[in-house]
Design an enzyme around this catalytic site. Structure first.
Site, mmCIF file in Angstrom:
data_model
loop_
_atom_site.group_PDB
_atom_site.id
_atom_site.type_symbol
_atom_site.label_atom_id
_atom_site.label_comp_id
_atom_site.label_asym_id
_atom_site.label_seq_id
_atom_site.Cartn_x
_atom_site.Cartn_y
_atom_site.Cartn_z
ATOM 1 N N ARG B 280 0.817 -1.305 0.034
ATOM 2 C CA ARG B 280 0.082 0.096 0.002
ATOM 3 C C ARG B 280 0.913 1.237 0.020
ATOM 4 O O ARG B 280 1.783 1.384 1.067
ATOM 5 C CB ARG B 280 -1.041 0.145 1.017
ATOM 6 N N GLU B 282 0.643 4.343 0.787
ATOM 7 C CA GLU B 282 -0.065 5.068 1.528
ATOM 8 C C GLU B 282 0.775 5.887 2.483
ATOM 9 O O GLU B 282 1.355 5.357 3.097
ATOM 10 C CB GLU B 282 -1.404 4.490 2.390
ATOM 11 N N ARG B 288 -0.200 1.835 13.111
ATOM 12 C CA ARG B 288 -0.978 0.498 12.644
ATOM 13 C C ARG B 288 -0.858 0.165 11.267
ATOM 14 O O ARG B 288 -1.433 -0.555 10.447
ATOM 15 C CB ARG B 288 -2.132 0.296 13.275
ATOM 16 N N HIS B 289 -0.063 1.286 10.336
ATOM 17 C CA HIS B 289 -0.012 1.182 8.900
ATOM 18 C C HIS B 289 1.585 0.746 8.523
ATOM 19 O O HIS B 289 2.416 1.307 9.049
ATOM 20 C CB HIS B 289 -0.317 2.578 8.548
ATOM 21 N N GLU B 431 -9.477 -2.870 13.345
ATOM 22 C CA GLU B 431 -9.879 -3.741 12.228
ATOM 23 C C GLU B 431 -8.648 -4.710 12.056
ATOM 24 O O GLU B 431 -7.646 -4.149 11.703
ATOM 25 C CB GLU B 431 -10.423 -2.674 11.096
ATOM 26 N N SER B 434 -11.137 -7.228 6.608
ATOM 27 C CA SER B 434 -12.288 -6.583 6.018
ATOM 28 C C SER B 434 -12.639 -7.603 4.872
ATOM 29 O O SER B 434 -11.976 -8.240 4.276
ATOM 30 C CB SER B 434 -11.769 -5.301 5.166
ATOM 31 N N ARG B 482 -1.133 -7.040 12.354
ATOM 32 C CA ARG B 482 -2.239 -6.635 13.172
ATOM 33 C C ARG B 482 -2.638 -7.486 14.245
ATOM 34 O O ARG B 482 -2.954 -7.299 15.347
ATOM 35 C CB ARG B 482 -3.359 -5.977 12.486
#
Lengths: 509, 509
Positions: B280, B282, B288-289, B431, B434, B482
């Site tokens: 990712r 991002e 948590r990323h 989370e 998903s 996670r």
């Protein structure tokens, strides 16, 4: 389970779901019937339809309801009772690797309209059927369920396939059809191609390769680790590496987890393995090269001699081969029906020869090569055949490669710098593992890098990782698709990569 | 095994190898001794050395020989006999998560020179020792081997660490030291940091997460597949995707294996899982990323309702949690000694609430949000706490998310288009999965893509993959790091990624 049984013999009424209509074995008859019915269509459509509500196109399943109904899988359909009837339309249902013959026959509960509808369902559609399982007098050789057929009383299309298919499953699974349906057509229509019983078997065998690899290593106290694929410097030198844009930086895709599994060893994990994709930007368009493949990698600290590691890896392969042979026999036979090959042979313990011995065997058989020359692909193949003749094994280990043909991090032989503590492993004459004792001393590592012309600046952090105490260690990397291909005696690595990538193929459907 | 036993009590003489010298517990005494020795150095060096040949720097292990000697692992050192002696230098040996106290004492076979040499070995060096295991009167609380210490008669340095270490293991493992040694210092010296008993435990637990994920799914007839990471079109839309140079083309790194696991389902594999890195791009610098993480993905065809899939996934998590709790208890306790947290609680079967119920619970507790608003990170955290209070579980499933906040390939609710057949799963209010029922009908898929503003041209092959018969199916993707982080109640995902990647970190040593 909606089974009805009576004491006079037992009738099973299973609900069948998610089945694919594969082929109309009596397509001609069905077509004739369809034509006959089309001629009398108006009459048929005006007739009262006794089957109304028992066939049709099902609304899209959107999880509206959850009926209290047990669905029987095709593989579990092996019941008893016989019965006779005149039937009108039959076809073959397929679910993964299992197939069964199904009939829809006009009768008290089945209308002509329903038979017509059933005959007209597009091949490869997914259908739900409800019916009676009946034993047959004569074995149905063309189906996996030989002894039973299904007499349908409800037929529902869950998901209709397009009327024209780019590839027919019955063609795709025929022996030696590679000339008719070439690899590219298969890969351009991979979803259909993967539905063949052959492919259903191949990928179960590949899953087995991974499972038995892990099982053996975990049993031997190896720890599974996960390592990054985006790296700041090319792991195996600058050539053949894909570049990635990393925010404002430039990064690379790992050609192997080499650096990271070694770091795990110097971090005292003692024995590690990792399974993950590895990337090679190599413009090789051969039967055995991919630009991305499954890497099964392992690394372990040893006590005195890297042969401790060779033994672990050799025994691990024996474990994999034995378990594939014993637990996936049916799948191996299925693949063999389409692609013939000799069963894979191996010795226990595995055969280990030195590179010198390998070269000698080749020279004795007319190959002109020097002691320290690298093995060409044809020479490898020939060596495989010679060793098969001499030792009756398709798997062997070649130890002590010339230092010149190995990467800078390979430990040189302690007594003769011409040689190295490194090894390759082969299946049917093709390399499937490359490995070595690694240099764990920073000074020797720098020296070797310099000799190989590797820029010390680029590998500084790698060299520094050995400055805080590093145990002697060795390991190797295995190509997952190669192991599956060669175990099954297949001729192309694209047959064992579910969605292959090569210089010319970047997408699979 | 080189154990000598005599009837008067038994003396074990194990060879110890690959051990790291961790700390001199009585460093001061050792130093004093060293100073004393230094003062008398000349005398000492002139004295006859009775230990000659029993200590020193070992030549680099290059697999020269393979002595017929069995090496005992530290964890197996738990023997009996007591003995008393005056000793002069002691230190702690560490091997993975095990530690033992070792002594070198002047005596008939041990010279002052040898004691001096031993006291001077750099911390974190790897050493081989030979000695007698002796039971102790008073438990050695600071070592994993409480009841035994090692009286050395040979001490060999296999690999010397640099004299100055950028990070001391005894500091790195101290509870609540994150202020002293920050995450960046740890990651800049990851090889040393990973040697703490805490990290040795964390990555064994993470390996357990993967093992129990696979075990459960294979037991339920899921097939492991491997899918490409280099893809021709961004799998989850164009944002946050890394680009790769692919020969003369441009390609992308997969943000998830979504397309491929769905293709495996339409190819009739019925139930599949895959473990691999996902990417990712991002620019999120949070606890948590990560830009690259371990994806545990699964997908399965179902019969009537996607709740069949939710149940399988819910039960799978219970299987993972139970096995971690029962089989890795010691590792969990080890982590807890450095990072305190409440034991992870879960229900069996798992708690399933609707999104609506979740929102109601939040509103009842003062959160101002609309029915179809997405959950903010603080709202998620609060919901986790509220559910823990009410139901006493750290794991729950939130079902039926608003359609608006989910990707175009999510199946809308069959009766109310405001909602969708989708779900998230949470651990300690964060989370970790998903998932959803996917749209398996090409027409609805096109319609949804249009509504979401996705360019149909880019997803043509994806839509076409449903044209040859596709069963209803659902699945989900799990973030491996996670799960490990939240099971252990850790505060940063960099603690559960062995070599983490984030927007600012592209290399680990």
């Amino acid at each position: 389970m909606e089974n009805k049984e009576n004491s006079s013999g037992g009738e099973n009424q299973p609900s069948k779901k998610g089945l694919k209509k594969q082929q109309k074995a009596a397509e001609k008859e069905a077509k004739k019937e369809a034509r006959k019915q089309a001629q009398g269509e108006q009459q048929v459509s005006q007739e009262e339809d006794v089957s109304k509500g028992f066939y049709g196109n099902m609304p899209m399943i959107r999880s509206t309801e959850r009926p209290d109904r047990t669905i029987l899988d095709l593989k579990d359909l092996t019941p008893s009772l016989k019965d006779k009837k005149v039937w009108q339309c039959f076809f073959v249902l397929r679910q993964q690797k299992w197939t069964i013959q199904a009939l829809v026959c006009v009768g008290p509960n089945v209308s002509k309209q329903m038979v017509k509808f059933s005959a007209g369902i597009n091949k490869e559609s997914i259908i739900d059927v409800e019916g009676f399982a009946r034993t047959v007098d004569q074995k149905i050789e063309s189906c996996s369920q030989h002894d039973v057929e299904l007499h349908c009383e409800q037929v529902w299309v869950v998901s209709s396939a397009a009327p024209r298919l780019p590839l027919l499953i019955e063609d795709a699974v025929r022996p030696e059809t590679d000339d008719v349906i070439n690899q590219d057509t298969r890969l351009d229509n991979r979803i259909l191609d993967l539905r063949t019983t052959t492919n259903q078997a191949i990928y179960r065998i590949e899953a087995g390769v991974c499972k038995y690899f892990r099982d053996y290593l975990m049993e031997k106290d190896f720890i599974e680790i996960h390592v990054p694929k985006i790296i700041s410097a090319a792991s195996e030198g600058g050539a053949n590496v894909f570049t990635v844009s990393y925010f404002k930086d430039k990064a690379y895709l790992a050609q192997s987890p080499q650096l990271y599994k070694q770091m795990a060893i110097t971090a005292d994990f003692d024995r590690v393995f990792t399974i993950g994709q590895v990337f090679r930007a190599e413009d090789s368009n051969t039967h055995r090269h991919l630009t991305e493949f499954g890497g099964l990698d392992l690394e372990m600290a040893f006590k005195f001699h890297y042969h401790e590691v060779i033994e672990v890896i050799g025994d691990m392969f024996v474990h994999i081969f034995k378990n594939l042979r014993d637990n996936l026999q049916e799948e191996i036979e299925t693949v063999g029906r389409q692609y013939k090959s000799e069963p894979f042979k191996f010795l226990e313990p595995s055969l280990v020869l030195t590179y010198k011995e390998g070269v000698r065997l080749l020279r004795d058989n007319g190959v002109d090569m020097g002691d320290e020359d690298d093995l060409s692909t044809p020479a490898e193949k020939l060596l495989g055949r010679l060793i098969k003749q001499k030792y009756d094994t398709d798997f062997f280990i070649l130890d002590k490669f010339p230092l010149a043909v190995r990467p800078f991090y390979t430990m040189p032989d302690p007594t003769d710098k011409k040689w190295s503590n490194s090894y390759d492993m082969f299946m049917r004459g093709e390399e499937i593992l490359s490995g070595a004792q690694r240099v764990h001393c920073p000074d020797l590592l720098s020296e070797r890098a310099k000799e190989k012309g590797v820029d010390l600046e680029h590998i500084k952090s790698y060299i520094d990782s050995f400055r805080y105490g590093a145990p002697p260690h060795a390991g190797g990397g295995i190509g997952m698709e190669r192991v599956t291909m060669l175990f099954l005696g297949l001729d192309n690595i694209r047959k064992t990569s579910m969605f292959p990538r090569d210089p010319k193929r970047l997408s699979t459907p």
